[in-house]
Structure formats: C-alpha cells, structure tokens
Design a protein around this motif. Structure first.
Motif, PDB file in Angstrom:
ATOM      1  N   GLU A  35       0.847  -1.196   0.000  1.00  0.00           N
ATOM      2  CA  GLU A  35       0.000   0.000   0.000  1.00  0.00           C
ATOM      3  C   GLU A  35       0.881   1.245   0.000  1.00  0.00           C
ATOM      4  O   GLU A  35       2.083   1.180   0.251  1.00  0.00           O
ATOM      5  N   SER A  36       0.267   2.378  -0.248  1.00  0.00           N
ATOM      6  CA  SER A  36       1.008   3.635  -0.173  1.00  0.00           C
ATOM      7  C   SER A  36       1.392   3.907   1.280  1.00  0.00           C
ATOM      8  O   SER A  36       0.569   3.770   2.184  1.00  0.00           O
ATOM      9  N   PRO A  39      -0.815   8.917   3.137  1.00  0.00           N
ATOM     10  CA  PRO A  39      -2.201   9.098   2.706  1.00  0.00           C
ATOM     11  C   PRO A  39      -2.284   9.929   1.434  1.00  0.00           C
ATOM     12  O   PRO A  39      -1.367  10.692   1.100  1.00  0.00           O
ATOM     13  N   GLY A  40      -3.388   9.775   0.731  1.00  0.00           N
ATOM     14  CA  GLY A  40      -3.611  10.582  -0.457  1.00  0.00           C
ATOM     15  C   GLY A  40      -3.864  12.032  -0.096  1.00  0.00           C
ATOM     16  O   GLY A  40      -4.169  12.368   1.053  1.00  0.00           O
ATOM     17  N   THR A  45      -9.874  11.394   0.946  1.00  0.00           N
ATOM     18  CA  THR A  45      -9.179  10.128   0.674  1.00  0.00           C
ATOM     19  C   THR A  45      -8.162   9.758   1.741  1.00  0.00           C
ATOM     20  O   THR A  45      -7.513   8.714   1.648  1.00  0.00           O
ATOM     21  N   GLN A  46      -8.007  10.592   2.764  1.00  0.00           N
ATOM     22  CA  GLN A  46      -6.911  10.392   3.723  1.00  0.00           C
ATOM     23  C   GLN A  46      -7.000   9.048   4.450  1.00  0.00           C
ATOM     24  O   GLN A  46      -5.978   8.476   4.810  1.00  0.00           O
ATOM     25  N   ARG A  49      -5.936   4.728   2.304  1.00  0.00           N
ATOM     26  CA  ARG A  49      -4.721   4.146   1.713  1.00  0.00           C
ATOM     27  C   ARG A  49      -4.560   2.669   2.034  1.00  0.00           C
ATOM     28  O   ARG A  49      -3.842   1.953   1.336  1.00  0.00           O
ATOM     29  N   ARG A  50      -5.238   2.203   3.101  1.00  0.00           N
ATOM     30  CA  ARG A  50      -5.144   0.800   3.483  1.00  0.00           C
ATOM     31  C   ARG A  50      -6.277  -0.003   2.832  1.00  0.00           C
ATOM     32  O   ARG A  50      -7.390   0.490   2.658  1.00  0.00           O
TER      33      ARG A  50
END
Length: 374
Positions: A35-36, A39-40, A45-46, A49-50
């Motif tokens: 995953e990133s 966070p985006g 979108t924060q 990311r999971r």
C-alpha cells in the motif's frame, strides 16, 4: 449429510486467495500489502490508503443482529447480486450443473447462471386470483429430476410482490436435503412485515437467505448485501469471494444506517411506504383501463393495462419513469411501479387518470388479507 457435499468437488479443498488482511498480525509498521506509505492528498481520501477488512467484524455483527443469525452464518458482499454469483460458482461446475427458477422473477438469477454456463429450468409461478403463487410440489419434483443444486425463490417476488409461505419453503428444503440448496431472496421482506426464512436455518441447513440494505435502508448506492446460511457453506463461499469486496466508505455508511436511531427512521420509512402502497393499490383499482393490480407485499405494484403503451408514454410525459415489464413472458401488458412519496404517487395517479378511458370511480374497501403483521 454435510452441506459441503453439495459443493463442487474441485472446491472442497480449495483455500482461496489469502490477502494481506487474512493474517492476524499485530504491528506498528505495516509493510505487507504494497500500500502507499502516505495518505492521499485529495479531499476525503486520507483514510483510504489501506485495504479494507474483507469481512469487517463490526458490520458482520451488526448485520447478524439485524437478521437474527450468528456472525459465522453471514457473508457480506456487493449487494445480493454477488451472493447469487457466489452460490452458482460454489455449487455448480463451470459449464455444467442445473438451477431452478420460478418466473416471472428477478433477472439476475438467469444472468449469473448464463455467465457461468449453468443450465436453467423454469417452473413458472401460477398466476391465479390471489396473485402469483409457487407450485412447490412441481418445483421439488423438477429439482430432483434435473439434479438441481440450486432453487432460487424470490419472496416477496419481483415483479409480482407475492410472499411465499415459510412452511412451504421448509417443506421444499426438506425434500431437497442432501441434493440442493433453496435460496430465498428477501430483498423486499421489510415491506412484507412478516417473518424471514432465516428462522428456518437451524432446522434446514440447505436454505440460504439473501438480504440487502439497498431497499428499506435506502443504501442502494452503497451496494451492501449478504447471504445468511449454514456456517460451513458461508466459509466455502468466502473462499470464493474477491479479496476485498467491501469498500471502506460503504462499510461506514452501512454501520451508520444500522445505528438504533437510523433503524428507527427506517421502520418509519417502511411504514409510510406500506401505507402508500395500499393507498396506491386501492386508487388503481378505482380506475378503468387497468386490467389488474397485483396484491403486493413489496415496495412496488405490478399493474396490467388495457393500453400499456399509452399509459407508459403518459407517465414519461409527466416525467415519471416506471419499469416496463412487457418483454417478460406473460406480462405483455404490465408495468411495475415503485412506491414513491405521497406527492410522487399522486403524480402517477394524475398522469394515469388523465389518460383516455381511465376515469375515476369510487375506491373499494381495503382487503385486510393484503397485510399480515408479524
């Protein structure tokens, strides 16, 4: 006999895909799912990311409490459609197997079967004075003769709105014990104000019940539904499911809709819909030019017209979109009309009342048999 004996033989030892969320691990730095790490930046979108939990425990427990089953008897997924597809994939080999349907009914049973290569056998509902009725004896005989692994029943029915009796469903499951699973689609059961087939699961392990938050809970856009069945069948279906079927925002919406205050609002909304359904049904029977209005236990009415095309066009001219059922065998003069708000329903009546030959007459007395309270 175990319900697992009905699974495809090649899936009985199938482990499925183990996602990164399948392992119960603890840690402060999670680097196991590619995953990133950050966070985006786009608004909203924060927290995304999971990857989400494949079966969020909180949602699963809330749904189990709502439907009166154990957590391990329930699999949540993308509406009822995913459950239909999973049942076909788990029980019927690709390009083989057989399922029984009872038309007219929800079209996704046939669509999913066609995509999977499963042969369909139809035992049409009997269109009698009381509405559409299921010939359970014939369904059982056909299912046994054709060695069907699945029998799909819709209760309340779509598009007829007919409610199937639970004793008859139980008797069918008993006859098919060890040979097939009876799937009861209860997408509209809240509007029937009647008991659910979930109550039959302890005595009949070959019953599976489909439920959804799309209708009564006003969450069609969230696509949250589930299948309730024997725990061993649920575990097998889970192994056939995609790794991450439930988007986290949808899970959060569903949990909010299952809070006590939201559930109270849902009950009020259902009551209003039932009242409007009964009012609209009585009003339709007071119009000439309508051949028949089926008694409905759902949030819609199936209506036969003398001039269905004219009625359809007049509704469209008034900005009202209804479901044209005329392509369905046996329903060449029918439209299915969802129950709207009182103002929306009045608009339907105004559009049809202005139609040539649709004059108003005195409404009949309501038939108490149209509603059976749980």
């Amino acid at each position: 006999m175990s319900i697992l004996s009905l699974l495809r033989e090649d899936l009985r030892d199938f482990g499925g895909y183990r996602s990164a969320r399948s392992d119960e691990c603890e840690g402060s730095i999670w680097l196991n799912a590619n995953e990133s790490p950050q966070p985006g930046t786009a608004e909203g979108t924060q927290g995304l990311r999971r990857y989400p939990d494949p079966q969020p425990p909180g949602l699963r427990s809330a749904l189990a409490r709502l439907y009166g089953c154990r957590d391990d008897q329930l699999l949540a997924g993308r509406g009822s459609d995913e459950a239909i597809d999973l049942l076909l994939r788990a029980l019927c080999p690709p390009g083989a197997g057989c399922a029984v349907i009872t038309t007219p009914t929800f079209g996704m049973y046939a669509v999913c079967a066609r995509l999977h290569g499963t042969r369909l056998v139809d035992v049409p509902l009997v269109d009698g004075p009381g509405g559409h009725a299921c010939d359970f004896d014939t369904v059982a005989a056909v299912a046994q003769r054709e060695q069907a692994r699945l029998v799909f029943l819709c209760s309340p029915g779509n598009p007829g709105g007919n409610l199937l009796p639970l004793p008859a469903i139980a008797a069918l499951a008993q006859r098919l014990r060890g040979t097939g699973v009876v799937v009861v689609d209860e997408a509209y059961i809240e509007f029937a104000q009647s008991d659910s087939a979930v109550a039959l699961l302890d005595a009949h392990h070959n019953i599976a019940v489909l439920r959804t938050l799309s209708k009564a809970h006003a969450l069609a856009g969230a696509r949250i539904g589930c299948v309730v069945a024997d725990a061993m069948l649920i575990a097998a279906l889970r192994r056939c499911q995609a790794p991450y079927p439930l988007p986290q925002p949808c899970v959060e919406m569903a949990l909010a809709a299952l809070e006590s205050s939201a559930r109270a609002a849902t009950r009020e909304r259902v009551e209003r819909a039932v009242e409007e359904r009964d009012r609209l049904q009585a009003a339709f029977t007071a119009l000439t030019g309508i051949r028949r209005v089926y008694r409905s236990r759902a949030n819609f009415l199936l209506v036969r017209f003398e001039q269905a095309q004219d009625a359809y066009e007049r509704l469209l001219a008034a900005g009202i979109v209804v479901r044209d059922m005329r392509s369905v065998p046996g329903l060449g003069d029918a439209l299915r009309i969802s129950i709207g708000t009182p103002d929306q329903n009045d608009a339907v009546l105004a559009a049809l009342g202005a139609s040539a030959g649709l004059a108003r007459v005195a409404p009949p007395q309501a038939d108490p048999r149209d509603r059976v309270l749980a």
